[in-house]
Design a protein around this motif. Structure first.
Motif, PDB file in Angstrom:
ATOM      1  N   MET A   1       8.767   8.123   6.525  1.00 52.60           N
ATOM      2  CA  MET A   1       7.351   7.807   6.706  1.00 52.60           C
ATOM      3  C   MET A   1       6.742   7.292   5.404  1.00 52.60           C
ATOM      4  SD  MET A   1       6.095  10.928   9.159  1.00 52.60           S
ATOM      5  CE  MET A   1       4.367  10.585   8.942  1.00 52.60           C
ATOM      6  N   ARG A   2       7.057   7.947   4.283  1.00 57.13           N
ATOM      7  CA  ARG A   2       6.534   7.504   2.988  1.00 57.13           C
ATOM      8  C   ARG A   2       7.049   6.116   2.634  1.00 57.13           C
ATOM      9  NH1 ARG A   2       7.867  12.700   1.488  1.00 57.13           N
ATOM     10  NH2 ARG A   2       9.576  11.969   0.210  1.00 57.13           N
ATOM     11  N   MET A   3       8.334   5.854   2.906  1.00 55.35           N
ATOM     12  CA  MET A   3       8.916   4.547   2.611  1.00 55.35           C
ATOM     13  C   MET A   3       8.212   3.454   3.416  1.00 55.35           C
ATOM     14  SD  MET A   3      11.110   4.746   0.233  1.00 55.35           S
ATOM     15  CE  MET A   3      11.744   3.108   0.369  1.00 55.35           C
ATOM     16  N   ILE A   4       7.965   3.698   4.673  1.00 51.66           N
ATOM     17  CA  ILE A   4       7.311   2.703   5.522  1.00 51.66           C
ATOM     18  C   ILE A   4       5.885   2.451   5.040  1.00 51.66           C
ATOM     19  CG2 ILE A   4       6.405   2.290   7.853  1.00 51.66           C
ATOM     20  CD1 ILE A   4       9.028   3.621   8.886  1.00 51.66           C
ATOM     21  N   LYS A   5       5.154   3.501   4.710  1.00 52.85           N
ATOM     22  CA  LYS A   5       3.788   3.322   4.207  1.00 52.85           C
ATOM     23  C   LYS A   5       3.794   2.556   2.884  1.00 52.85           C
ATOM     24  CE  LYS A   5       1.617   7.172   6.527  1.00 52.85           C
ATOM     25  NZ  LYS A   5       0.919   8.435   6.442  1.00 52.85           N
ATOM     26  N   GLU A   6       4.728   2.884   2.011  1.00 61.06           N
ATOM     27  CA  GLU A   6       4.792   2.195   0.726  1.00 61.06           C
ATOM     28  C   GLU A   6       5.166   0.725   0.907  1.00 61.06           C
ATOM     29  OE1 GLU A   6       4.403   1.709  -3.360  1.00 61.06           O
ATOM     30  OE2 GLU A   6       3.695   3.277  -2.018  1.00 61.06           O
ATOM     31  N   MET A   7       6.083   0.438   1.820  1.00 65.35           N
ATOM     32  CA  MET A   7       6.472  -0.950   2.078  1.00 65.35           C
ATOM     33  C   MET A   7       5.291  -1.737   2.639  1.00 65.35           C
ATOM     34  SD  MET A   7       9.346  -1.358   0.903  1.00 65.35           S
ATOM     35  CE  MET A   7       9.277  -3.060   1.335  1.00 65.35           C
ATOM     36  N   THR A   8       4.518  -1.130   3.490  1.00 64.85           N
ATOM     37  CA  THR A   8       3.337  -1.792   4.041  1.00 64.85           C
ATOM     38  C   THR A   8       2.365  -2.132   2.916  1.00 64.85           C
ATOM     39  OG1 THR A   8       3.597  -0.602   6.126  1.00 64.85           O
ATOM     40  CG2 THR A   8       1.443  -1.573   5.705  1.00 64.85           C
ATOM     41  N   ARG A   9       2.157  -1.193   2.020  1.00 60.28           N
ATOM     42  CA  ARG A   9       1.244  -1.408   0.900  1.00 60.28           C
ATOM     43  C   ARG A   9       1.743  -2.529  -0.021  1.00 60.28           C
ATOM     44  NH1 ARG A   9       0.644  -0.469  -4.112  1.00 60.28           N
ATOM     45  NH2 ARG A   9       2.600   0.618  -4.410  1.00 60.28           N
TER      46      ARG A   9
ATOM     47  N   ARG B   1      12.402   7.178  13.731  1.00 59.45           N
ATOM     48  CA  ARG B   1      11.856   6.611  12.495  1.00 59.45           C
ATOM     49  C   ARG B   1      12.883   5.708  11.817  1.00 59.45           C
ATOM     50  NH1 ARG B   1       9.563  11.383  12.960  1.00 59.45           N
ATOM     51  NH2 ARG B   1       7.296  11.405  12.958  1.00 59.45           N
ATOM     52  N   GLU B   2      14.141   6.072  11.957  1.00 60.57           N
ATOM     53  CA  GLU B   2      15.202   5.246  11.383  1.00 60.57           C
ATOM     54  C   GLU B   2      15.192   3.849  11.999  1.00 60.57           C
ATOM     55  OE1 GLU B   2      15.597   8.367  12.496  1.00 60.57           O
ATOM     56  OE2 GLU B   2      16.145   9.458  10.667  1.00 60.57           O
TER      57      GLU B   2
ATOM     58  N   ILE C   1      11.791  -2.857  10.121  1.00 59.34           N
ATOM     59  CA  ILE C   1      11.088  -3.432   8.972  1.00 59.34           C
ATOM     60  C   ILE C   1      12.048  -4.236   8.114  1.00 59.34           C
ATOM     61  CG2 ILE C   1       9.969  -2.868   6.787  1.00 59.34           C
ATOM     62  CD1 ILE C   1       8.502  -0.635   8.261  1.00 59.34           C
ATOM     63  N   LYS C   2      13.222  -3.708   7.888  1.00 61.13           N
ATOM     64  CA  LYS C   2      14.208  -4.429   7.071  1.00 61.13           C
ATOM     65  C   LYS C   2      14.539  -5.785   7.692  1.00 61.13           C
ATOM     66  CE  LYS C   2      16.448  -0.410   4.996  1.00 61.13           C
ATOM     67  NZ  LYS C   2      17.711   0.335   4.872  1.00 61.13           N
ATOM     68  N   THR C   3      14.740  -5.809   8.997  1.00 60.10           N
ATOM     69  CA  THR C   3      15.028  -7.063   9.704  1.00 60.10           C
ATOM     70  C   THR C   3      13.834  -8.007   9.602  1.00 60.10           C
ATOM     71  OG1 THR C   3      16.509  -5.917  11.232  1.00 60.10           O
ATOM     72  CG2 THR C   3      15.629  -8.054  11.949  1.00 60.10           C
ATOM     73  N   LEU C   4      12.660  -7.484   9.814  1.00 57.59           N
ATOM     74  CA  LEU C   4      11.432  -8.266   9.721  1.00 57.59           C
ATOM     75  C   LEU C   4      11.307  -8.915   8.340  1.00 57.59           C
ATOM     76  CD1 LEU C   4       8.595  -9.027  10.894  1.00 57.59           C
ATOM     77  CD2 LEU C   4       7.805  -6.860   9.917  1.00 57.59           C
TER      78      LEU C   4
END
Length: 128
Positions: free
Chosen positions: A11-19, A104-105, A111-114
């Motif tokens: 969850m933290r990784m996804i939020k940080e990537m969005t930011r 979540r995985e 996200i990685k593909t995107l």
């Protein structure tokens, strides 16, 4: 690391990537998207709010497949909408995700593909 640590880490990784990606794409600091701002984020004519509603009704895989099929990777607003979609999914509790055959995985892999398809593949190193 136990199960909850893994979940929180993703969850933290996804939020940080969005930011980080928001800053890269739009050249300004990311602040959490306000509900009133959601109306400017869409993919293929559907607003972020509508994608979230699909998630809430349990149609996570269907929403993801439609987004990825119709996404214009050259339009940064659409790419960002997809990122917000994945962030929203990742915030759902594990029981909800499991009940709807998602994890979540999978959101992190999406996200990685995107990122690769949108030309931000180098940012994937932050997810590794």
């Amino acid at each position: 690391m136990d199960f909850n640590d893994d979940k929180d880490y993703i969850m933290r990784m996804i939020k940080e990537m969005t930011r980080v990606l928001f800053s890269l794409m739009f050249g300004k600091q990311y602040k959490s998207v306000e509900l009133s701002d959601e109306n400017k984020y869409e993919v293929s004519g559907m607003l972020l709010r509508e994608w979230k509603e699909m998630v809430d009704r349990g149609f996570i895989n269907e929403a993801e497949n439609t987004i990825l099929t119709n996404l214009d990777h050259t339009r940064k607003e659409e790419v960002f909408t997809a990122l917000l979609f994945y962030q929203y999914v990742s915030e759902k509790d594990e029981g909800f995700l499991t009940a709807h055959n998602y994890s979540r995985e999978e959101a992190l892999e999406g996200i990685k593909t995107l990122l690769e398809r949108a030309g931000y593949g180098e940012v994937n190193t932050l997810l590794s």
